[in-house]
Design a protein around this motif. Structure first.
Motif, short mmCIF file in Angstrom:
data_model
loop_
_atom_site.label_atom_id
_atom_site.label_comp_id
_atom_site.label_asym_id
_atom_site.label_seq_id
_atom_site.Cartn_x
_atom_site.Cartn_y
_atom_site.Cartn_z
N ALA A 58 0.81 -1.21 0.00
CA ALA A 58 0.00 0.00 0.00
C ALA A 58 0.85 1.26 0.00
O ALA A 58 0.47 2.28 -0.59
N SER A 59 2.03 1.22 0.63
CA SER A 59 2.85 2.43 0.74
C SER A 59 3.35 2.91 -0.61
O SER A 59 3.72 4.08 -0.77
N LEU A 60 3.36 2.03 -1.62
CA LEU A 60 3.82 2.42 -2.95
C LEU A 60 2.84 3.38 -3.62
O LEU A 60 3.21 4.14 -4.51
N PHE A 61 1.59 3.36 -3.18
CA PHE A 61 0.56 4.15 -3.85
C PHE A 61 0.03 5.29 -2.99
O PHE A 61 -0.98 5.91 -3.31
N THR A 62 0.70 5.56 -1.89
CA THR A 62 0.31 6.68 -1.03
C THR A 62 1.57 7.39 -0.55
O THR A 62 2.66 6.84 -0.60
N ASP A 63 1.40 8.60 -0.09
CA ASP A 63 2.53 9.37 0.42
C ASP A 63 2.05 10.16 1.63
O ASP A 63 1.97 11.38 1.61
N THR A 64 1.72 9.44 2.67
CA THR A 64 1.19 10.06 3.87
C THR A 64 2.12 9.78 5.05
O THR A 64 2.95 8.87 5.01
N ASN A 65 1.97 10.57 6.08
CA ASN A 65 2.80 10.38 7.28
C ASN A 65 2.37 9.15 8.06
O ASN A 65 3.18 8.52 8.74
N VAL A 74 -7.95 5.29 -2.97
CA VAL A 74 -7.10 5.83 -4.03
C VAL A 74 -7.99 6.07 -5.24
O VAL A 74 -9.02 5.41 -5.42
N SER A 75 -7.59 7.01 -6.08
CA SER A 75 -8.37 7.35 -7.26
C SER A 75 -7.96 6.48 -8.44
O SER A 75 -6.76 6.26 -8.67
N VAL A 76 -8.94 5.99 -9.19
CA VAL A 76 -8.66 5.17 -10.38
C VAL A 76 -9.53 5.64 -11.54
O VAL A 76 -10.54 6.32 -11.35
N LEU A 77 -9.09 5.29 -12.74
CA LEU A 77 -9.90 5.49 -13.94
C LEU A 77 -10.57 4.18 -14.31
O LEU A 77 -9.98 3.10 -14.17
N LEU A 117 -8.85 -1.53 -14.03
CA LEU A 117 -8.56 -0.31 -13.29
C LEU A 117 -7.27 0.31 -13.80
O LEU A 117 -6.35 -0.39 -14.25
N TYR A 118 -7.20 1.63 -13.72
CA TYR A 118 -6.00 2.36 -14.12
C TYR A 118 -5.78 3.45 -13.08
O TYR A 118 -6.63 4.32 -12.88
N HIS A 119 -4.65 3.39 -12.41
CA HIS A 119 -4.36 4.33 -11.33
C HIS A 119 -3.17 5.21 -11.71
O HIS A 119 -2.16 4.72 -12.22
N ARG A 120 -3.32 6.50 -11.49
CA ARG A 120 -2.23 7.45 -11.73
C ARG A 120 -2.14 8.39 -10.54
O ARG A 120 -3.15 8.92 -10.08
N ALA A 121 -0.92 8.60 -10.05
CA ALA A 121 -0.75 9.45 -8.87
C ALA A 121 0.69 9.96 -8.81
O ALA A 121 1.59 9.42 -9.48
#
Length: 317
Positions: A58-65, A74-77, A117-121
């Protein structure tokens, strides 16, 4: 420039040729001969980064403390046709899903009926740090001045990666249709396999770009280019094998009936494995197919003032 054509019963398309492979050993950078003229693939250059991000979490797709949970959204297309992903209201819709749902979509190849699903961040800070260890990334860092320290340059590039670079996660079978970018681009493959079909910008006039009303001007109206050119490649590579796949022939014939100028294009093709990286010059159209569930990072960097002055007319809109 690619020149090979297909023969026999094959549709009259130029069969794609392989993207050139970087042959240098030291001082890894994009050779001057490739800048603005030809794509280039770097094989295995980012294996250390691949090792740093596996297993996928999960940490690969978020950048939180705070450590993310499996329920973190998470947002996806979601593509309207479940295949072609273009970040435009006319072609896809955006929604939130849990990280658990996203990671599940990256585990296996979905059946055709399952929604891809397609995720971009933005790139998380820890991934940006790992990418900075590559000499190729260092070679596109902002130029140093007499007052710029190594630490400052590193901080500037880290900011560039976290602000402009993007991480992409896609289900197997997802396709980003033919489009071009108004910048130089590197794509680093971290997980799974992707195939790039790349068409030089001199052939953009043959690729049926949208007019801004039917769709975004940087994207093509053509769908199915990768399949058609894969067919042309198969016919070139196996000229003596009788082809009984009438469905593929009909599909390509229908494509050329709708977009006849596509037959004049002379593309490259490359399949990326984890750790590989491909350079795409500005204005070069590319269609990207996720052969398997895939995670990659794109790193854009600007054209110079001279390159901007010299860019073709279609890139000025």
């Amino acid at each position: 420039m690619p020149t090979t054509t297909t023969r026999g019963r094959a549709p009259k398309l130029h069969a794609p040729v392989p993207v050139p492979v970087y042959q240098g050993t030291n001082d890894v950078r994009i050779p001057r001969a490739n800048v603005n003229t030809c794509p280039l693939v770097f094989r295995g250059l980012f294996h250390a980064v691949v090792d740093a991000v596996h297993p996928l979490g999960a940490s690969l797709f978020t950048d939180t403390n705070n450590p993310p949970s499996s329920a973190t959204p998470v947002s996806v297309l979601r593509a309207n046709d479940n295949i072609h992903f273009l970040d435009n209201d006319g072609f896809a819709t955006r929604q939130d899903v849990s990280i658990e749902t996203l990671l599940s979509a990256l585990d296996t190849a979905p059946p055709p009926a399952q929604q891809r699903l397609y995720h971009r961040a933005p790139v998380p800070a820890q991934l940006a740090t790992a990418l900075l260890s590559s000499p190729l990334i260092a070679s596109i860092s902002p130029p140093a001045t007499t007052t710029t320290t190594t630490t400052t340059t590193t901080m500037m590039m880290h900011h560039h990666l976290t602000s402009l670079a993007r991480i992409w996660a896609s289900s197997a079978g997802s396709i980003t249709p033919l489009h071009y970018d108004k910048c130089h681009g590197l794509l680093v493959q971290l997980h799974g396999r992707k195939r790039f079909l790349i068409i030089p910008r001199d052939d953009a006039r043959n690729c049926y770009l949208h007019n801004g009303i039917t769709g975004p001007t940087h994207a093509s109206r053509v769908r199915g280019a990768d399949r058609a050119f894969m067919k042309a490649k198969a016919c070139r590579d196996n000229p003596d094998v009788e082809d009984d796949d009438d469905d593929d022939d009909e599909e390509t014939s229908d494509l050329l009936a709708s977009f006849p100028l596509l037959a004049a294009t002379r593309p490259w093709m490359v399949t990326l494995e984890p750790g590989d990286c491909v350079y795409t010059p500005p204005g070069f159209l590319h269609e990207v197919t996720s052969i398997s569930a895939s995670v990659s990072v794109t790193i854009p960097y600007d054209m110079t003032e001279a390159e901007l002055d010299d860019r073709p007319a279609f890139m000025k809109f």
